[in-house]
Design a protein around this motif. Structure first.
Motif, mmCIF file in Angstrom:
data_model
loop_
_atom_site.group_PDB
_atom_site.id
_atom_site.type_symbol
_atom_site.label_atom_id
_atom_site.label_comp_id
_atom_site.label_asym_id
_atom_site.label_seq_id
_atom_site.Cartn_x
_atom_site.Cartn_y
_atom_site.Cartn_z
ATOM 1 N N LEU A 76 0.838 -1.192 0.000
ATOM 2 C CA LEU A 76 0.000 0.000 0.000
ATOM 3 C C LEU A 76 0.872 1.240 0.000
ATOM 4 O O LEU A 76 1.739 1.399 0.872
ATOM 5 N N THR A 77 0.660 2.106 -0.967
ATOM 6 C CA THR A 77 1.340 3.394 -1.010
ATOM 7 C C THR A 77 0.301 4.476 -0.773
ATOM 8 O O THR A 77 -0.695 4.566 -1.507
ATOM 9 N N GLY A 78 0.509 5.266 0.267
ATOM 10 C CA GLY A 78 -0.482 6.273 0.593
ATOM 11 C C GLY A 78 0.066 7.340 1.514
ATOM 12 O O GLY A 78 1.263 7.352 1.861
ATOM 13 N N HIS A 79 -0.795 8.243 1.900
ATOM 14 C CA HIS A 79 -0.462 9.262 2.891
ATOM 15 C C HIS A 79 0.065 8.565 4.147
ATOM 16 O O HIS A 79 -0.400 7.469 4.491
ATOM 17 N N PRO A 80 1.036 9.153 4.849
ATOM 18 C CA PRO A 80 1.579 8.491 6.045
ATOM 19 C C PRO A 80 0.521 8.067 7.059
ATOM 20 O O PRO A 80 0.723 7.090 7.806
ATOM 21 N N ASP B 52 -2.157 0.121 10.193
ATOM 22 C CA ASP B 52 -1.268 -1.056 10.210
ATOM 23 C C ASP B 52 -1.541 -1.831 11.493
ATOM 24 O O ASP B 52 -0.838 -1.718 12.492
ATOM 25 N N ARG B 53 -2.593 -2.632 11.461
ATOM 26 C CA ARG B 53 -3.069 -3.368 12.641
ATOM 27 C C ARG B 53 -3.399 -4.801 12.231
ATOM 28 O O ARG B 53 -4.554 -5.134 11.981
ATOM 29 N N HIS C 98 4.038 1.931 2.208
ATOM 30 C CA HIS C 98 4.992 2.914 1.696
ATOM 31 C C HIS C 98 4.393 4.299 1.897
ATOM 32 O O HIS C 98 3.333 4.603 1.343
ATOM 33 N N ASP C 99 5.042 5.116 2.714
ATOM 34 C CA ASP C 99 4.556 6.470 2.968
ATOM 35 C C ASP C 99 4.899 7.391 1.802
ATOM 36 O O ASP C 99 6.003 7.333 1.256
ATOM 37 N N GLU C 100 3.942 8.255 1.465
ATOM 38 C CA GLU C 100 4.158 9.271 0.436
ATOM 39 C C GLU C 100 3.539 10.556 0.970
ATOM 40 O O GLU C 100 2.336 10.781 0.844
ATOM 41 N N ALA C 101 4.387 11.393 1.543
ATOM 42 C CA ALA C 101 3.895 12.536 2.312
ATOM 43 C C ALA C 101 3.018 13.484 1.502
ATOM 44 O O ALA C 101 2.086 14.077 2.027
ATOM 45 N N GLY C 102 3.289 13.630 0.220
ATOM 46 C CA GLY C 102 2.528 14.575 -0.581
ATOM 47 C C GLY C 102 1.223 14.026 -1.123
ATOM 48 O O GLY C 102 0.463 14.750 -1.778
ATOM 49 N N ALA D 254 -4.583 6.348 -3.060
ATOM 50 C CA ALA D 254 -3.665 5.270 -2.661
ATOM 51 C C ALA D 254 -3.357 4.398 -3.875
ATOM 52 O O ALA D 254 -4.133 4.331 -4.833
ATOM 53 N N VAL D 255 -2.215 3.726 -3.803
ATOM 54 C CA VAL D 255 -1.858 2.694 -4.776
ATOM 55 C C VAL D 255 -1.875 1.353 -4.047
ATOM 56 O O VAL D 255 -1.229 1.200 -3.002
#
Length: 452
Positions: free
Chosen positions: A305-309, A316-317, A367-371, A377-378
Motif C-alpha cells: 500500500l502506497t499512501g499518505h503516512p 497497520d493493525r 509505503h509512505d508518500e507525504a505529498g 492510494a496505490v
C-alpha cells in the motif's frame, strides 16, 4: 458581519466575533445545502450506532446522575437531560467511523456539533434556521481550530475530533444562546480547558467517550459563559493557550483567514464505508479487483500500500480482535472485502473479524508518500499464482473530488435505519432534514428520529 477586519484581530477575536455575529443572510446557499447534506449523513450514522454496547453502557451509567429528561436519544425510546443526550448522540454518530470527514484535518465535524444543537432543540425550542445557522458556525469553528494545529496535532496522537470538537460544540451552543463575542471567548476558554482525546483509543469504546465528551463539554461551556463564567482572554493564541500547548508550528492565521468567505464546513466529505477515511481508496481498489479480475482473498500472497503516512500510522493493525478495531485495520479490510465483495457494516463486526482471523489476513507492506492526498492510494496485490495487480485510486468514492450524491446520502440513511430496525418514518425524517430552514421548531427533526 464585518469579516474584513479579521487581519487586524487576533485569531481568538476573529473566530469568536464570527461565532457571535454570523447571520443567516451571511451564509451562501451552497453552504446551507452542504450543511443539510452533513445532517442527513450524521442522522444516518447516529441511527446506525444508537444500539451499540457503548451506548447502552453510557445510558445505564448516566441514568443515576441525570436531570429532567428533555431530549431524545436518537433511535431509542429513552430521553435524557440535554448534556447527556448530546454526549450519547455524538458518540453513537461517530462510533462506526461512518460519519463525515473534513479531509484537511481528518476531523469529523458533524458529530460533535449536531448533538448539542438537537439536544437543546427540545429543551429550549428554536427554529430550523437557528439550528442550521448554529450548525454552520460550530462546524466552521471546529475545522478552523483543527487547521491551526494541523498536521502536528493529530499525527502526534491527539484525537482531533475530540480535542477540537469542544470548540465547535461551544460555538454552536453559544450561537443558540445569543452569546456576544466576549461571552463566546469565555465559552472557548472553558472548552479549551476540557479538551482531551487520544488516537490510542481508536478501535475502543474510550474513543467514543471522548467524542461524546466534546459535545457535552461544549454545550456546558456555553451555558457557563452565559452566566458569567470566565477564562483567559486568548484561550487559543495566548502564550500558554491551546495552539501553543496542543500544537507545534501552529498556524494562528488559519483561525481567521478569509473567514466568512472561504467555508471549511462546505468541504466535508461523506463515507461510503464504515472505516477510517484513509482506508476508503484501499477499499475502492479491492472492490475493483474483486469485480473486474475476480480476485479472492485466498488468491493473495501479500499486499503493498502506497499512501499518505496516516494510512500506515492509523491502519497497520494485523492482530485485531474486535469489530471496532476492524474499522482501522488495513489487513482485515483487505481480507474481508476480497472474501465478500462488499464493505458495509456487516464486514466490520466481531463476527467478520473472527472470519478473517480464521481464514488469514494478508501480509501488508506500507509505503509512505507525504505529498499524497488522504483520498488517494496505490494498492498492489501479489497473487499466489505469480501475477501482480496494481490499482491506483486518485479520488476515493465519497471524497470531496468524488462525492456521494444527495440521493446516495438518502440511501445511506435508509439502509442504516433499516439495519437497526428503526420503526420511524424515514421519508418524513429526510424531508424534515432537507427542509429544516422551513421548520418553526427544529425539535421536530430529532423527534422523528426517536425509537418507537
Amino acid at each position: 458581519m464585518q469579516t474584513d477586519r479579521a487581519t487586524a484581530q487576533t485569531g481568538d477575536e476573529a473566530l469568536c466575533a464570527f461565532a457571535a455575529t454570523l447571520r443567516w443572510e451571511d451564509i451562501p446557499d451552497h453552504v446551507r445545502h452542504e450543511a443539510k447534506r452533513s445532517l442527513v449523513n450524521i442522522f444516518a450514522t447516529a441511527l446506525a450506532g444508537c444500539r451499540e454496547p457503548a451506548v447502552d453502557i453510557m445510558l445505564e451509567t448516566s441514568a443515576a446522575y441525570s436531570g429532567p429528561a428533555t431530549s431524545t436519544v436518537i433511535g431509542r425510546t429513552e430521553r435524557m437531560d440535554a448534556p447527556t443526550a448530546a454526549f450519547v448522540n455524538a458518540m453513537g454518530a461517530n462510533i462506526f467511523d461512518f460519519d463525515d470527514t473534513h479531509e484537511a484535518t481528518i476531523i469529523h465535524p458533524a458529530s460533535v456539533v449536531f448533538a448539542p444543537i438537537f439536544a437543546r432543540a427540545e429543551a429550549s425550542p428554536f427554529s430550523g434556521i437557528d439550528a442550521l445557522r448554529a450548525f454552520v458556525i460550530g462546524g466552521e469553528v471546529v475545522c478552523r481550530v483543527g487547521l491551526s494545529v494541523s498536521p502536528y496535532h493529530y499525527s502526534h496522537g491527539w484525537h482531533i475530533t475530540s480535542t477540537c470538537g469542544g470548540f465547535g460544540a461551544a460555538a454552536a451552543s453559544g450561537a443558540l444562546l445569543g452569546l456576544d463575542a466576549a461571552q463566546m471567548t469565555s465559552a472557548f476558554a472553558t472548552a479549551a480547558a476540557q479538551s482531551s482525546g487520544l488516537v490510542d483509543a481508536l478501535g475502543t469504546m474510550a474513543k467514543s467517550a471522548s467524542v461524546g465528551g466534546a459535545a457535552r463539554n461544549g454545550l456546558i461551556a456555553a451555558d457557563l459563559a452565559s452566566r458569567g463564567f470566565s477564562g483567559p482572554a486568548r484561550p487559543l493564541t495566548g502564550a500558554r493557550g491551546y495552539l501553543a500547548v496542543y500544537g507545534q508550528g501552529a498556524k494562528p492565521e488559519a483561525l481567521g483567514d478569509d473567514l466568512g468567505h472561504r467555508w471549511e464546513i462546505a468541504d466535508n466529505a461523506f463515507k461510503p464505508y464504515p472505516v477510517g477515511v484513509v482506508l476508503n481508496p484501499v477499499l475502492d481498489a479491492c472492490l475493483e479487483v474483486y469485480r473486474d479480475e475476480e480476485v479472492r482473498a485466498g488468491d493473495v500472497a501479500s499486499v503493498e500500500l502506497t499512501g499518505h503516512p496516516l494510512l500506515r500510522q492509523r491502519t497497520d493493525r494485523p492482530d485485531i480482535a474486535t469489530g471496532r478495531e476492524a474499522q482501522v485495520s488495513a489487513q482485515h479490510a483487505i481480507a474481508i472485502v476480497l472474501a465478500r465483495g462488499r464493505a458495509g457494516l456487516a464486514e466490520f463486526t466481531d463476527a467478520a473479524v473472527a472470519e478473517t482471523a480464521a481464514s488469514g489476513r494478508p501480509q501488508v507492506r506500507f509505503h509512505d508518500e507525504a505529498g499524497r492526498d488522504v483520498a488517494s492510494a496505490v494498492v498492489t496485490l501479489h497473487l499466489k499464482d505469480g501475477r501482480i495487480l496494481t490499482r491506483e485510486i486518485h479520488a476515493a468514492r465519497g471524497s470531496r473530488t468524488n462525492p456521494l450524491s444527495d440521493s446516495e446520502l438518502e440511501a445511506k440513511l435508509t439502509t442504516l435505519a433499516e439495519g437497526v430496525g428503526f420503526a420511524g418514518e424515514v421519508d418524513r425524517l429526510l424531508e424534515a432534514l432537507w427542509t429544516l430552514d422551513d421548520l418553526a421548531d427544529a425539535g421536530d427533526v430529532v423527534r422523528l428520529a426517536a425509537g418507537g
